[in-house]
Design an enzyme around this catalytic site. Structure first.
Site, PDB file in Angstrom:
ATOM      1  CG  ASN A 139      -0.271  -0.211   2.520  1.00  0.00           C
ATOM      2  OD1 ASN A 139       0.851  -0.647   2.345  1.00  0.00           O
ATOM      3  ND2 ASN A 139      -1.084   0.564   3.545  1.00  0.00           N
ATOM      4  CD  GLU A 153       7.905   0.145  11.485  1.00  0.00           C
ATOM      5  OE1 GLU A 153       8.762  -0.524  10.584  1.00  0.00           O
ATOM      6  OE2 GLU A 153       6.747   0.209  10.852  1.00  0.00           O
ATOM      7  CB  CYS A 158      -2.106   0.727   8.631  1.00  0.00           C
ATOM      8  SG  CYS A 158      -0.734   1.780   8.424  1.00  0.00           S
ATOM      9  CD  GLU A 196       0.938  -0.622  10.758  1.00  0.00           C
ATOM     10  OE1 GLU A 196      -0.138  -1.271  10.857  1.00  0.00           O
ATOM     11  OE2 GLU A 196       1.271  -0.078   9.892  1.00  0.00           O
TER      12      GLU A 196
HETATM   13  P1  NDP Z   1      -0.264  -9.367   3.952  1.00  0.00           P
HETATM   14  O1  NDP Z   1      -0.353  -9.220   5.488  1.00  0.00           O
HETATM   15  O2  NDP Z   1      -0.536 -10.888   3.445  1.00  0.00           O
HETATM   16  O3  NDP Z   1       1.050  -9.078   3.225  1.00  0.00           O
HETATM   17  C1  NDP Z   1       1.711  -8.025   3.828  1.00  0.00           C
HETATM   18  C2  NDP Z   1       3.235  -8.633   3.492  1.00  0.00           C
HETATM   19  O4  NDP Z   1       3.553  -9.865   4.139  1.00  0.00           O
HETATM   20  C3  NDP Z   1       3.495  -8.591   1.913  1.00  0.00           C
HETATM   21  O5  NDP Z   1       4.810  -8.289   1.737  1.00  0.00           O
HETATM   22  C4  NDP Z   1       3.467 -10.187   1.863  1.00  0.00           C
HETATM   23  O6  NDP Z   1       4.008 -10.482   0.575  1.00  0.00           O
HETATM   24  C5  NDP Z   1       3.942 -10.549   3.117  1.00  0.00           C
HETATM   25  N1  NDP Z   1       3.588 -12.057   3.461  1.00  0.00           N
HETATM   26  C6  NDP Z   1       2.662 -12.477   3.113  1.00  0.00           C
HETATM   27  N2  NDP Z   1       2.623 -13.916   3.814  1.00  0.00           N
HETATM   28  C7  NDP Z   1       3.768 -13.976   4.343  1.00  0.00           C
HETATM   29  C8  NDP Z   1       4.198 -14.926   5.532  1.00  0.00           C
HETATM   30  N3  NDP Z   1       3.705 -16.169   5.630  1.00  0.00           N
HETATM   31  N4  NDP Z   1       5.388 -14.559   5.891  1.00  0.00           N
HETATM   32  C9  NDP Z   1       6.030 -13.472   5.873  1.00  0.00           C
HETATM   33  N5  NDP Z   1       5.585 -12.425   4.694  1.00  0.00           N
HETATM   34  C10 NDP Z   1       4.191 -12.541   4.350  1.00  0.00           C
HETATM   35  O7  NDP Z   1      -1.583  -8.775   3.488  1.00  0.00           O
HETATM   36  P2  NDP Z   1      -2.286  -8.801   2.054  1.00  0.00           P
HETATM   37  O8  NDP Z   1      -1.557  -8.302   1.008  1.00  0.00           O
HETATM   38  O9  NDP Z   1      -2.929 -10.215   1.692  1.00  0.00           O
HETATM   39  O10 NDP Z   1      -3.611  -7.754   2.370  1.00  0.00           O
HETATM   40  C11 NDP Z   1      -4.687  -8.339   3.121  1.00  0.00           C
HETATM   41  C12 NDP Z   1      -5.075  -7.308   4.205  1.00  0.00           C
HETATM   42  O11 NDP Z   1      -4.114  -6.873   4.983  1.00  0.00           O
HETATM   43  C13 NDP Z   1      -5.599  -5.820   3.578  1.00  0.00           C
HETATM   44  O12 NDP Z   1      -6.776  -5.930   3.272  1.00  0.00           O
HETATM   45  C14 NDP Z   1      -5.554  -5.208   5.061  1.00  0.00           C
HETATM   46  O13 NDP Z   1      -6.355  -5.137   5.672  1.00  0.00           O
HETATM   47  C15 NDP Z   1      -4.197  -5.579   5.548  1.00  0.00           C
HETATM   48  N6  NDP Z   1      -2.986  -4.988   4.949  1.00  0.00           N
HETATM   49  C16 NDP Z   1      -2.562  -4.015   5.878  1.00  0.00           C
HETATM   50  C17 NDP Z   1      -1.508  -3.214   5.799  1.00  0.00           C
HETATM   51  C18 NDP Z   1      -1.063  -2.307   6.819  1.00  0.00           C
HETATM   52  O14 NDP Z   1      -0.449  -1.100   6.309  1.00  0.00           O
HETATM   53  N7  NDP Z   1      -0.963  -2.729   7.957  1.00  0.00           N
HETATM   54  C19 NDP Z   1      -0.715  -3.233   4.269  1.00  0.00           C
HETATM   55  C20 NDP Z   1      -1.519  -4.321   3.487  1.00  0.00           C
HETATM   56  C21 NDP Z   1      -2.415  -5.149   3.775  1.00  0.00           C
HETATM   57  P3  NDP Z   1       3.118 -10.800  -0.837  1.00  0.00           P
HETATM   58  O15 NDP Z   1       2.420  -9.852  -1.096  1.00  0.00           O
HETATM   59  O16 NDP Z   1       4.391 -10.679  -1.960  1.00  0.00           O
HETATM   60  O17 NDP Z   1       2.370 -12.137  -0.695  1.00  0.00           O
END
Ligand code: NDP
Length: 469
Positions: free
Chosen positions: A146, A450, A278, A244
């Site tokens: 994001n 952070e 977020c 976070e």
């Molecule tokens: P995720 O939590 O799955 O992804 C966030 C990051 O973690 C990405 O870089 C992802 O890589 C990585 N990741 C995924 N699975 C693993 C794992 N098992 N071990 C280590 N790293 C991992 O979020 P999503 O992209 O699926 O989004 C789903 C929801 O998460 C959104 O709808 C929102 O609610 C929330 N979200 C919150 C954010 C915030 O700023 N706090 C940011 C993004 C999402 P990759 O994408 O390559 O799989």
């Protein structure tokens, strides 16, 4: 693009790649290596090799390198912003803000390298106690899609300033800007191996970072579900975590608030980055005495938002990926179909290519209907009768990241700020996060901070030395 290991671009040892899409068109714009456990192991080896030397670089020299990184990022801001818009979807103006903010992050940490120190005391009978702050070693940084540039900056900037080496993994749906930033940091003087970026999926490269025994800290930003998985996967190696995990921020409008300012603030914050932040204003709580005026004015403002490709002159771009757009559409459909809220504007996917969803306004929303965050362009308005009720609704979700109170009354502001359970509370503002403000949450929003001075505690550990007198 290639991933970035030991100061140079390289492919995955597996030879596999992943496509990167433009969210506004659905077309493939590039590919990146599909990193695996073996690539993470190679990155960690390079990082371990480089870290001890980096830790011994003087604070002044570290500072000069981080300042140079900021200057290189500023010099390339337009190109970086275009790249960010093309892979992430946000309007160019927001992308440029994020890039300039990222430059500022490295400059901020440059200003802090000389302030990373511990404590000392004379302990009568025992001696002279020194507590120094030591870098942790190799740190993992898992970056979501994001706000990929600035979140990478928070994690890498803090870790580098403290003398750590970094293995970062951007999301597979927005890896390109992070890769270019790593190249610029190297050009600024960050030695080879000190900063590595492994691309690939979360399940493969991300999980390998979390499980690697020689990575001593992982900073993760993402969902609660993945945060839990990260926490479990990290346990056997007892590494430190900063998590976070998003929020469901309340944006509380008291009856005495400047309604026009509150409407402008809510619309600006809720639809910024297509609602995918977020700490967006995700639940708009409005005093019942002014809720009708608020909804009318909000509708007028939302109707005027121009939606389209972030490279055109628009107020809002597409969602980052089709799954995200479908999750937002399902959440709105559920609220409307179950009559937990009234649809005032929007509420539909845009036909044609791209992950577009109309900016959406819902009124009379039941608090329970939005206890889970909606990570997209949806503004649910919830009326309340008293400040106590507003605080109860604000605290009525499992999250605790941010919140704001809009009022002219100091007592109302202070009461809400004191009683809302969250890592940050704004008064007559929302979503303002300069690097001086420690940022992080409580409850399901995660733990650790952070930015601010608090980053020093995340990225160093105390070492006590007692000198007998
Ligand atoms: P995720 O939590 O799955 O992804 C966030 C990051 O973690 C990405 O870089 C992802 O890589 C990585 N990741 C995924 N699975 C693993 C794992 N098992 N071990 C280590 N790293 C991992 O979020 P999503 O992209 O699926 O989004 C789903 C929801 O998460 C959104 O709808 C929102 O609610 C929330 N979200 C919150 C954010 C915030 O700023 N706090 C940011 C993004 C999402 P990759 O994408 O390559 O799989």
């Amino acid at each position: 693009m290639q991933m970035f290991l030991d100061g140079a671009g390289c492919d995955s040892l597996s030879g596999s790649t992943l496509p990167v899409y433009n969210p506004a068109t659905g077309t493939v714009i590039d590919t990146v290596p599909a990193g695996t456990t073996d690539d993470v192991a190679a990155a960690v080896a390079a990082a371990e090799n480089a870290q001890a030397t980096w830790a011994r670089v003087s604070p002044a020299d570290k500072s000069r390198i981080l300042i140079a990184a900021g200057a290189l990022i500023r010099g390339e801001a337009d190109a970086l912003a275009t790249l960010l818009t093309t892979e992430q979807g946000k309007p160019f103006r927001e992308a440029k803000d994020e890039i300039l903010g990222t430059a500022h992050i490295f400059e901020y940490y440059a200003s802090m390298t000389g302030s990373i120190r511990g404590d000392a005391a004379v302990l009568p009978k025992y001696g002279y106690m020194n507590v120094v702050r030591k870098p942790l070693g190799v740190c993992g940084a898992i970056v979501p899609w994001n706000m990929p540039a600035i979140i990478f900056g928070w994690k890498a900037g803090a870790a580098l300033a403290c003398g750590n080496a970094v293995v970062a993994k951007p999301s597979e749906t927005a890896p390109l800007t992070v890769l270019r930033l790593a190249e610029l940091l190297a050009a600024a003087g960050v030695p080879g191996g000190v900063l590595n970026v492994v691309t690939g999926s979360g399940a493969s490269a991300g999980d390998a970072i979390v499980r690697h025994a020689d990575i001593r800290h992982v900073s993760f930003t993402g969902s609660v579900a993945t945060g839990r998985a990260v926490s479990l996967a990290a346990a056997p190696t007892l590494k430190k975590l900063t998590l976070e995990l998003g929020g469901n921020d309340a944006f509380i409008v008291a009856a005495d608030a400047d309604i026009d300012a509150a409407v402008a603030g809510a619309v600006r914050n809720r639809f910024y980055n297509c609602g995918q932040v977020c700490t967006s204003a995700k639940r708009i709580l409005v005093d019942a005495n002014c809720v009708d005026a608020f909804v009318r004015k909000a509708r007028n403002a939302i109707e005027k938002l121009v939606v389209g490709s972030g490279l055109d002159k628009v107020n809002m771009g597409p969602l980052n990926n089709p799954g995200q757009r479908d999750a937002v559409a399902a959440a709105v459909d559920r609220i409307v179909n179950e009559e937990c809220g009234r649809l005032i504007f929007g509420g539909k996917k845009q036909e044609g290519p791209g992950n577009f969803y109309a900016p959406t306004l819902l009124s009379d929303v039941s608090p329970d209907a939005v206890s889970e965050e909606i990570f997209g362009p949806v503004m649910p308005v919830i009326p309340f009768a008293t400040l106590d009720e507003a605080v109860e609704i604000a605290n009525g979700t499992p999250y605790g990241l941010g919140a704001s109170i809009w009022t002219k009354n100091m007592k109302t502001a202070y009461t809400a700020a004191e009683q809302i359970r969250s890592g940050v509370v704004w008064v007559n503002r929302h979503l303002i996060l300069p690097p001086e403000i420690p940022f992080g949450g409580t409850a399901n929003s995660g733990y650790g901070r952070e930015n601010g001075r608090e980053f020093i505690y995340e990225y160093t550990e105390p070492k006590s030395i007692l000198i007998g007198l």
